[in-house]
Design a protein around this motif. Structure first.
Motif, PDB file in Angstrom:
ATOM      1  N   GLY A  38      -3.003  -9.084  40.710  1.00 49.25           N
ATOM      2  CA  GLY A  38      -3.374 -10.446  40.133  1.00 49.25           C
ATOM      3  C   GLY A  38      -3.499  -9.992  38.640  1.00 49.25           C
ATOM      4  N   ALA A  39      -3.855  -8.878  38.010  1.00 48.89           N
ATOM      5  CA  ALA A  39      -3.858  -8.469  36.583  1.00 48.89           C
ATOM      6  C   ALA A  39      -2.633  -8.529  36.086  1.00 48.89           C
ATOM      7  CB  ALA A  39      -4.807  -7.462  36.512  1.00 48.89           C
ATOM      8  N   ALA A  40      -1.614  -7.997  36.978  1.00 45.05           N
ATOM      9  CA  ALA A  40      -0.425  -7.724  36.370  1.00 45.05           C
ATOM     10  C   ALA A  40       0.262  -9.298  36.246  1.00 45.05           C
ATOM     11  CB  ALA A  40       0.485  -6.713  37.243  1.00 45.05           C
ATOM     12  N   LEU A  41      -0.143 -10.112  37.461  1.00 49.40           N
ATOM     13  CA  LEU A  41       0.581 -11.339  37.313  1.00 49.40           C
ATOM     14  C   LEU A  41       0.034 -12.175  36.399  1.00 49.40           C
ATOM     15  CD1 LEU A  41       2.323 -13.522  39.000  1.00 49.40           C
ATOM     16  CD2 LEU A  41       0.351 -13.760  40.256  1.00 49.40           C
ATOM     17  N   THR A  42      -1.254 -12.342  35.949  1.00 49.27           N
ATOM     18  CA  THR A  42      -1.847 -13.421  35.186  1.00 49.27           C
ATOM     19  C   THR A  42      -2.102 -12.784  33.770  1.00 49.27           C
ATOM     20  OG1 THR A  42      -4.131 -12.472  35.667  1.00 49.27           O
ATOM     21  CG2 THR A  42      -3.109 -14.000  37.148  1.00 49.27           C
ATOM     22  N   GLY A  43      -1.867 -11.188  33.571  1.00 49.09           N
ATOM     23  CA  GLY A  43      -2.262 -10.987  32.160  1.00 49.09           C
ATOM     24  C   GLY A  43      -3.599 -11.055  31.713  1.00 49.09           C
ATOM     25  N   SER A  44      -4.506 -10.804  32.743  1.00 47.03           N
ATOM     26  CA  SER A  44      -5.698 -10.933  32.436  1.00 47.03           C
ATOM     27  C   SER A  44      -6.479  -9.662  32.183  1.00 47.03           C
ATOM     28  CB  SER A  44      -6.419 -11.757  33.545  1.00 47.03           C
ATOM     29  OG  SER A  44      -7.984 -11.884  33.354  1.00 47.03           O
ATOM     30  N   LEU A  45      -7.170  -9.483  30.872  1.00 47.95           N
ATOM     31  CA  LEU A  45      -7.836  -8.247  30.712  1.00 47.95           C
ATOM     32  C   LEU A  45      -9.002  -8.298  31.534  1.00 47.95           C
ATOM     33  CD1 LEU A  45      -8.504  -5.729  29.257  1.00 47.95           C
ATOM     34  CD2 LEU A  45      -9.437  -6.936  27.301  1.00 47.95           C
ATOM     35  N   GLY A 109     -11.430  -5.157  24.818  1.00 47.42           N
ATOM     36  CA  GLY A 109     -11.616  -6.548  24.756  1.00 47.42           C
ATOM     37  C   GLY A 109     -11.679  -6.892  23.298  1.00 47.42           C
ATOM     38  N   VAL A 110     -12.228  -5.944  22.453  1.00 49.76           N
ATOM     39  CA  VAL A 110     -12.188  -6.194  20.989  1.00 49.76           C
ATOM     40  C   VAL A 110     -11.011  -6.358  20.546  1.00 49.76           C
ATOM     41  CG1 VAL A 110     -13.064  -5.399  18.664  1.00 49.76           C
ATOM     42  CG2 VAL A 110     -14.521  -5.293  20.742  1.00 49.76           C
ATOM     43  N   SER A 111     -10.201  -5.486  20.884  1.00 45.75           N
ATOM     44  CA  SER A 111      -8.665  -5.417  20.414  1.00 45.75           C
ATOM     45  C   SER A 111      -7.889  -6.846  20.670  1.00 45.75           C
ATOM     46  CB  SER A 111      -7.652  -4.376  21.163  1.00 45.75           C
ATOM     47  OG  SER A 111      -6.602  -4.361  20.867  1.00 45.75           O
ATOM     48  N   ARG A 112      -8.091  -7.475  21.639  1.00 46.22           N
ATOM     49  CA  ARG A 112      -7.735  -8.718  22.228  1.00 46.22           C
ATOM     50  C   ARG A 112      -8.152  -9.750  21.435  1.00 46.22           C
ATOM     51  NH1 ARG A 112      -5.274  -9.827  28.212  1.00 46.22           N
ATOM     52  NH2 ARG A 112      -4.222  -7.763  28.446  1.00 46.22           N
ATOM     53  N   LEU A 113      -9.379  -9.412  21.162  1.00 51.96           N
ATOM     54  CA  LEU A 113     -10.004 -10.674  20.016  1.00 51.96           C
ATOM     55  C   LEU A 113      -9.468 -10.669  18.879  1.00 51.96           C
ATOM     56  CD1 LEU A 113     -13.838 -10.722  21.220  1.00 51.96           C
ATOM     57  CD2 LEU A 113     -12.032 -12.461  21.841  1.00 51.96           C
ATOM     58  N   LEU A 114      -9.249  -9.352  18.486  1.00 47.70           N
ATOM     59  CA  LEU A 114      -8.712  -9.249  17.027  1.00 47.70           C
ATOM     60  C   LEU A 114      -7.083  -9.708  16.952  1.00 47.70           C
ATOM     61  CD1 LEU A 114     -10.146  -6.038  15.835  1.00 47.70           C
ATOM     62  CD2 LEU A 114     -11.069  -8.254  15.192  1.00 47.70           C
ATOM     63  N   SER A 115      -6.569  -9.752  18.252  1.00 48.36           N
ATOM     64  CA  SER A 115      -5.078 -10.194  18.076  1.00 48.36           C
ATOM     65  C   SER A 115      -4.936 -11.435  19.191  1.00 48.36           C
ATOM     66  CB  SER A 115      -4.273  -9.067  18.413  1.00 48.36           C
ATOM     67  OG  SER A 115      -4.347  -7.846  17.594  1.00 48.36           O
ATOM     68  N   PRO A 116      -5.692 -12.356  19.190  1.00 47.04           N
ATOM     69  CA  PRO A 116      -5.358 -13.507  20.372  1.00 47.04           C
ATOM     70  C   PRO A 116      -4.068 -14.157  20.384  1.00 47.04           C
ATOM     71  CG  PRO A 116      -6.445 -14.612  18.110  1.00 47.04           C
ATOM     72  CD  PRO A 116      -6.285 -12.835  17.914  1.00 47.04           C
ATOM     73  N   GLY A 182      -7.653 -24.271  27.916  1.00 47.27           N
ATOM     74  CA  GLY A 182      -6.648 -23.561  27.206  1.00 47.27           C
ATOM     75  C   GLY A 182      -7.017 -22.463  26.234  1.00 47.27           C
ATOM     76  N   PHE A 183      -8.392 -22.153  26.221  1.00 45.65           N
ATOM     77  CA  PHE A 183      -9.068 -21.120  25.330  1.00 45.65           C
ATOM     78  C   PHE A 183      -8.816 -19.780  25.967  1.00 45.65           C
ATOM     79  CE2 PHE A 183     -12.787 -18.883  23.679  1.00 45.65           C
ATOM     80  CZ  PHE A 183     -12.269 -18.896  22.425  1.00 45.65           C
ATOM     81  N   ALA A 184      -7.548 -19.181  25.645  1.00 47.58           N
ATOM     82  CA  ALA A 184      -7.299 -17.901  26.100  1.00 47.58           C
ATOM     83  C   ALA A 184      -8.324 -16.683  25.899  1.00 47.58           C
ATOM     84  CB  ALA A 184      -5.870 -17.568  25.607  1.00 47.58           C
ATOM     85  N   PRO A 185      -8.886 -16.600  24.632  1.00 45.17           N
ATOM     86  CA  PRO A 185      -9.828 -15.478  24.315  1.00 45.17           C
ATOM     87  C   PRO A 185     -11.167 -15.703  25.120  1.00 45.17           C
ATOM     88  CG  PRO A 185      -9.102 -16.557  22.258  1.00 45.17           C
ATOM     89  CD  PRO A 185      -8.447 -17.394  23.468  1.00 45.17           C
ATOM     90  N   ALA A 186     -11.344 -16.576  26.034  1.00 43.27           N
ATOM     91  CA  ALA A 186     -12.320 -16.423  26.950  1.00 43.27           C
ATOM     92  C   ALA A 186     -12.070 -15.366  27.997  1.00 43.27           C
ATOM     93  CB  ALA A 186     -12.342 -17.866  27.778  1.00 43.27           C
ATOM     94  N   ASP A 187     -10.879 -14.843  28.393  1.00 42.61           N
ATOM     95  CA  ASP A 187     -10.679 -13.793  29.008  1.00 42.61           C
ATOM     96  C   ASP A 187     -11.125 -12.500  28.216  1.00 42.61           C
ATOM     97  OD1 ASP A 187      -9.210 -12.565  31.438  1.00 42.61           O
ATOM     98  OD2 ASP A 187      -8.404 -11.517  29.663  1.00 42.61           O
ATOM     99  N   ALA A 188     -10.841 -12.374  27.244  1.00 42.41           N
ATOM    100  CA  ALA A 188     -11.479 -11.142  26.311  1.00 42.41           C
ATOM    101  C   ALA A 188     -12.977 -11.189  26.229  1.00 42.41           C
ATOM    102  CB  ALA A 188     -10.751 -10.887  25.048  1.00 42.41           C
TER     103      ALA A 188
END
Length: 308
Positions: A38-45, A109-116, A182-188
């Protein structure tokens, strides 16, 4: 001296714990495969973080199962208390793995928030996988709950699966937010929440482990109350060199030097005195194994000189 040893970790209880762990391992392994896919399919951290947590859980559950088997081996002359402390080392391993997972998830998680801008999440498959994880973790949690109160090893396994349950709820919340806004940073953010939930549980588990390894007095044991109960026995004059510790959760050990009136020795009542003291500790303080050295009053001064 007297010894009172009532084996609290019975063979039946250990067998039940092993069955619980076996079923839980099967559930966690299955959900782990689903979450990685599921993580590979969705890209979810967040989902990857939960999967990473489940890897640590799976390793921890396997270690817990092996430890529970070793812990049932009988005592030997070389290992006079048996092998039950293996459970404590298994819990130590679980705690260290939990800390490692939390650090990894927090950094990512911090890395993704810095590069949304680099984050792209597919929310519907994410939600489906998270719901599957939630249901499976709940089932595993119910399996392990029965043994969590009596074994530090089982408690470690229970806490790990409980963390997975909370992680699944967090991932579900992130998926719903992404679907609605549609707020993608919610995942991080969800992955950081999972990391924050892992740390207190790891610290609590490690604190209990080191309490046992350092032979500290068990938290639910009051040495002064034990001393008062012993002094209340007829014929007891004093008590010193009192020690209480635990081999593992639920198996408390006690030793003390008890000064008794000379009449106890004169009447030949030492056996009766030892029986009364052992029964008192087992009944009032859940002490599984107790050792007493009875001393006449004239010997007490010599003992105190040797042990200031």
């Amino acid at each position: 001296m007297a010894h009172n040893d009532q084996h609290g970790h019975s063979h039946a209880s250990a067998s039940t714990d092993r069955k619980r762990l076996g079923f839980a391992i099967g559930i966690v392994a299955l959900v782990l495969v689903v979450e990685v896919a599921g993580a590979a399919l969705t890209g979810s951290l967040a989902l990857l973080a939960d999967a990473g947590h489940m890897v640590s859980d799976l390793i921890g559950l396997i270690v817990a199962l092996v430890a529970s088997i070793i812990a049932t081996r009988p005592a030997t002359d070389r290992h006079s208390f048996g092998f039950q402390r293996v459970e404590v080392f298994a819990a130590l391993f679980n705690g260290v793995v939990l800390v490692g997972v939390a650090v990894f998830v927090a950094v990512e998680g911090v890395s993704r928030l810095l590069s949304p801008a680099q984050t792209s999440i597919t929310p519907i498959p994410l939600l489906v996988v998270a719901v599957i994880g939630l249901l499976a973790n709940f089932g595993a949690l119910m399996l392990l709950r029965g043994g969590a109160a009596s074994s530090l090893n089982m408690r470690g396994a229970y806490l790990e699966v409980f963390g997975d349950l909370l992680g699944s709820i967090t991932v579900i919340a992130a998926a719903l937010i992404i679907m609605a806004t549609g707020f993608a940073p919610a995942d991080a953010i969800a992955s950081l929440v999972i990391a924050a939930m892992i740390v207190p549980r790891a610290v609590s588990l490690l604190r209990d482990v080191f309490r046992v390894l350092l032979q500290q007095t068990p938290v639910d044991t009051d040495v002064e109350q034990i001393r008062a109960h012993i002094l209340a026995e007829e014929g007891v004059v004093d008590v010193h060199d009192v020690h209480v510790w635990a081999v593992t959760t639920g198996r408390n050990i006690f030793s003390a030097h008890v000064v008794v009136d000379q009449g106890v020795f004169g009447r030949g009542d030492t056996g009766l005195m030892l029986d009364r003291l052992s029964t008192c500790l087992a009944g009032h303080f859940d002490v599984e194994h107790s050792t007493f050295q009875l001393e006449p009053t004239e010997h007490a001064g010599h003992e105190q000189h040797l042990h200031p």
